[in-house]
Design an enzyme around this catalytic site. Structure first.
Site, mmCIF file in Angstrom:
data_model
loop_
_atom_site.group_PDB
_atom_site.id
_atom_site.type_symbol
_atom_site.label_atom_id
_atom_site.label_comp_id
_atom_site.label_asym_id
_atom_site.label_seq_id
_atom_site.Cartn_x
_atom_site.Cartn_y
_atom_site.Cartn_z
ATOM 1 N N LYS A 27 3.685 -15.243 1.564
ATOM 2 C CA LYS A 27 3.679 -16.095 0.371
ATOM 3 C C LYS A 27 5.133 -16.291 -0.048
ATOM 4 C CE LYS A 27 0.580 -16.763 -2.361
ATOM 5 N NZ LYS A 27 -0.070 -18.031 -2.741
ATOM 6 N N TYR A 65 0.824 -1.217 0.000
ATOM 7 C CA TYR A 65 0.000 0.000 0.000
ATOM 8 C C TYR A 65 0.858 1.268 0.000
ATOM 9 C CZ TYR A 65 -4.028 -2.994 1.102
ATOM 10 O OH TYR A 65 -5.008 -3.949 1.071
ATOM 11 N N ASP A 107 -10.329 -9.096 7.958
ATOM 12 C CA ASP A 107 -11.749 -8.930 7.632
ATOM 13 C C ASP A 107 -12.453 -10.277 7.597
ATOM 14 O OD1 ASP A 107 -11.655 -6.218 7.513
ATOM 15 O OD2 ASP A 107 -12.480 -6.053 5.491
#
Ligand code: NAD
Length: 369
Positions: free
Chosen positions: A192, A142, A252
């Site tokens: 990952k 981000y 979330d």
């Protein structure tokens, strides 16, 4: 000795309504548990824009830097949707997070027994669930450069960059290990590493930090597998640490294991201050809910549980935090529900203030127990 200090920023929409209930609880701790706080209140978001033309006044920012903890309600609303990006209510919140350098976002997913049937998963999968996701909040894809939409040949290309330094991974990993030490000494790190170099480095640094916490059982999982395991059997986890992007998604998903947005607290922590307490901002996960604002329908529990997190993580009052969580649990077990928690027909909802009063009464009852 001076009292611990709290800056309260109710914000917009249902923010002030839910914060009124938190103030009742703060007052109860002052009078009944000899735990008084020095509370200052100020404006943030649309309310600050209306008063000062900016979603966070410099004076408010300075106060946030000076107190032991900040408690925020929610910001935003349709009235401010057409404002320039630079003065939108959310910019006030982002400025707080950025200037306080709050790099560790703590999102608990806790399922109160009385609400286990409210989850979209089966009761036995979620009943008694109590896990904590630690999301890195100030770096990663981000924020990484280069970013943007560029011309390349005869088409455009959209670019974002996943970037983590060793020190950025180290500090959030350390927060997660510290948390694991206070809980069940079990930490799962997710990335990952199979397809991303930043994931390889993440894993190496977390392993390195783990050497300082030999008591903590550390495991690693690919984030996609982690998402599956969270839905399959979430109780296998205790603390999870992950990067900004994966944390956004996983927290979330985990949140929804527990049912309603009106129940979810959060904490964002930074580096320790001179007094040893971390820089800290506590806030419910939900927004300003303009659709129900001003109607006495908002569930104050997310904000109340955010204050419980403040008791535990800023003020070293773990027992009192547990007392507050148990008071919430007791009220839910009695069947009290705000409108967002209603599933069964024939149950009348209680108002925001009735829920707050019931939790104060349950706190009071805990003294007689
Ligand atoms: P929201 O979280 O405000 O509301 C989503 C839905 O959940 C609504 O139907 C709302 O009524 C319900 N809800 C939320 N909190 C509740 C509570 N405590 N009790 C009962 N019901 C509750 O999200 P949204 O509608 O997408 O956004 C509304 C505004 O809030 C927007 O301006 C958005 O930018 C802002 N927002 C702010 C924050 C924040 O302050 N951290 C977070 C998300 C959204």
């Amino acid at each position: 000795m001076t009292n611990p200090s709290l800056l309260i920023l109710p914000g917009d929409g249902i923010g002030p309504e839910v914060m009124t209930e938190v103030r009742k609880i703060i007052d109860w701790y002052g009078t009944r548990r000899d735990l008084p706080f020095d509370v200052t209140e100020d404006l943030v978001g649309g309310a600050a824009y209306d008063a000062h033309g900016t979603p966070l006044h410099d004076d408010t920012m300075a106060k946030a830097q000076a107190v032991d903890a900040v408690l925020l309600g929610a910001v935003g609303g349709p009235k401010y949707d057409t404002l320039d990006f630079s003065v939108k209510p959310e910019r006030g919140l982002l400025r707080l997070r950025k200037e306080m350098d709050l790099f560790a976002n703590l999102r608990p997913a806790q399922c109160f027994d009385a609400l286990a049937d409210f989850s979209s998963l089966k009761r036995d999968v979620v009943a008694g669930l109590d896990i904590m996701i630690v999301r890195e909040l100030t770096s990663g894809v981000y924020f990484g450069e280069p970013r943007g939409i560029f011309e390349e040949g005869n088409e455009r290309v959209g670019i974002n960059t996943q970037r983590y330094t060793e020190s950025e991974i180290d500090r959030v990993a350390r927060s997660a290990f510290e948390l694991a030490m206070r809980r069940n000494k079990k930490l799962c790190s997710m990335e990952k590493a199979n397809v991303m170099e930043s994931g390889v480095l993440w894993r190496e640094v977390v392993d390195q930090v783990g050497k300082d916490y030999p008591e903590v059982a550390l495991s690693h999982m690919y984030a996609d597998a982690g998402a599956m395991q969270l839905c399959r059997w979430p109780k296998q986890f205790d603390v999870i640490v992950t990067d900004n992007l994966f944390g956004d998604l996983l927290s979330d998903a985990a949140a929804m294991l527990t049912g309603s947005l009106g129940m979810l607290p959060s904490a964002s922590l930074g580096a320790p201050m001179e007094n040893g307490r971390p820089k800290a901002l506590y806030e419910p996960v939900h927004g300003s809910a303009p659709d129900i604002a001003g109607q006495g329908k908002a569930n104050p529990i997310a904000c109340i549980l955010s204050f419980a997190m403040a008791l535990r993580y800023s003020f070293d009052q773990g027992d009192e935090a547990a007392r507050l969580e148990q008071a919430v649990e007791a009220v839910l077990a009695k069947g009290l529900r705000t409108a967002d928690l209603l599933g069964e027909e024939g149950v009348a909802p209680v108002s925001t203030s009735e829920m707050g009063d019931a939790i104060v009464a349950a706190l009071e009852a805990s003294l007689q127990a």
